[in-house]
Design a protein around this motif. Structure first.
Motif, PDB file in Angstrom:
ATOM      1  N   ASP A   1      30.932  33.422  61.088  1.00 30.54           N
ATOM      2  CA  ASP A   1      31.603  34.353  60.207  1.00 30.54           C
ATOM      3  C   ASP A   1      31.753  35.679  60.939  1.00 30.54           C
ATOM      4  OD1 ASP A   1      32.607  35.812  58.112  1.00 30.54           O
ATOM      5  OD2 ASP A   1      30.859  35.536  56.825  1.00 30.54           O
ATOM      6  N   PRO A   2      32.972  36.142  61.119  1.00 35.99           N
ATOM      7  CA  PRO A   2      33.189  37.387  61.876  1.00 35.99           C
ATOM      8  C   PRO A   2      32.614  38.614  61.180  1.00 35.99           C
ATOM      9  CG  PRO A   2      35.276  36.553  61.000  1.00 35.99           C
ATOM     10  CD  PRO A   2      34.228  35.547  60.688  1.00 35.99           C
ATOM     11  N   ARG A   3      32.283  38.521  59.899  1.00 40.15           N
ATOM     12  CA  ARG A   3      31.755  39.675  59.173  1.00 40.15           C
ATOM     13  C   ARG A   3      30.265  39.884  59.415  1.00 40.15           C
ATOM     14  NH1 ARG A   3      33.065  37.981  53.483  1.00 40.15           N
ATOM     15  NH2 ARG A   3      32.979  35.975  54.464  1.00 40.15           N
ATOM     16  N   LEU A   4      29.591  38.860  59.973  1.00 39.68           N
ATOM     17  CA  LEU A   4      28.166  39.005  60.221  1.00 39.68           C
ATOM     18  C   LEU A   4      27.937  39.958  61.391  1.00 39.68           C
ATOM     19  CD1 LEU A   4      26.927  35.332  59.869  1.00 39.68           C
ATOM     20  CD2 LEU A   4      26.654  37.207  58.242  1.00 39.68           C
ATOM     21  N   PRO A   5      26.934  40.790  61.304  1.00 39.44           N
ATOM     22  CA  PRO A   5      26.674  41.737  62.406  1.00 39.44           C
ATOM     23  C   PRO A   5      26.121  41.011  63.630  1.00 39.44           C
ATOM     24  CG  PRO A   5      24.975  41.899  60.739  1.00 39.44           C
ATOM     25  CD  PRO A   5      26.012  40.942  60.197  1.00 39.44           C
ATOM     26  N   GLU A   6      26.386  41.545  64.777  1.00 33.51           N
ATOM     27  CA  GLU A   6      25.840  41.032  66.028  1.00 33.51           C
ATOM     28  C   GLU A   6      24.360  41.384  66.090  1.00 33.51           C
ATOM     29  OE1 GLU A   6      27.328  39.326  68.627  1.00 33.51           O
ATOM     30  OE2 GLU A   6      28.979  39.094  67.216  1.00 33.51           O
ATOM     31  N   PRO A   7      23.517  40.501  66.640  1.00 36.76           N
ATOM     32  CA  PRO A   7      22.088  40.829  66.739  1.00 36.76           C
ATOM     33  C   PRO A   7      21.865  41.996  67.700  1.00 36.76           C
ATOM     34  CG  PRO A   7      22.568  38.734  67.808  1.00 36.76           C
ATOM     35  CD  PRO A   7      23.830  39.191  67.158  1.00 36.76           C
TER      36      PRO A   7
END
Length: 135
Positions: A1-7
């Motif tokens: 999901d592109p809306r999830l933040p990058e770690p």
């Protein structure tokens, strides 16, 4: 999901090689090309060569010992051999190197045909616990 933040931190040793755990003290990983328990592997290789019908080549011996589900292994019922999959933890190159060592020592013989198969040689091999496997 592109809306999830990058770690914010690397998640595994692929992203950050520093996350690979160190070897336990006093124990190192086996050197590449060195096979632990080579006597057991030698005995298993010879056993597969002895019992496989039809006769089997070096690559397929490695496949049998590593538990391959290749069509030829299944078609010839080599997956029913007792040694099938017993060395699944080893790399194919390591098993093939051990087969080649047995060929060089004379413990195994290759037919040398366009599709070479292996047979027992005239040399004996010694298993690590000092038993001798007569060929």
């Amino acid at each position: 999901d592109p809306r999830l933040p990058e770690p914010d931190v690397p998640c595994c040793d692929v992203c950050n090689p520093e996350l690979v755990p160190a070897a336990a003290p006093g124990r190192s990983a086996p050197a590449r090309g060195k096979v632990e328990h080579s006597g057991e592997l030698d005995a298993s290789i010879v056993s597969v060569v002895r019992s496989a019908r039809p006769s089997i080549g070096r690559t397929k011996v490695a496949d049998v010992l590593r538990g391959s589900r290749a069509k030829a292994v299944l078609r010839n019922s080599w997956d029913g051999l007792p040694e099938y999959g017993t060395f699944s933890h080893l790399r194919a190159d390591d098993v093939l190197a051990q087969i080649d060592a047995l060929l060089e020592s004379g413990a195994l013989i290759s037919s040398g045909a366009p599709y070479p198969v292996l047979s027992e040689g005239t040399q004996e091999i010694t298993i690590t616990d000092q038993r001798t496997l007569a060929l």
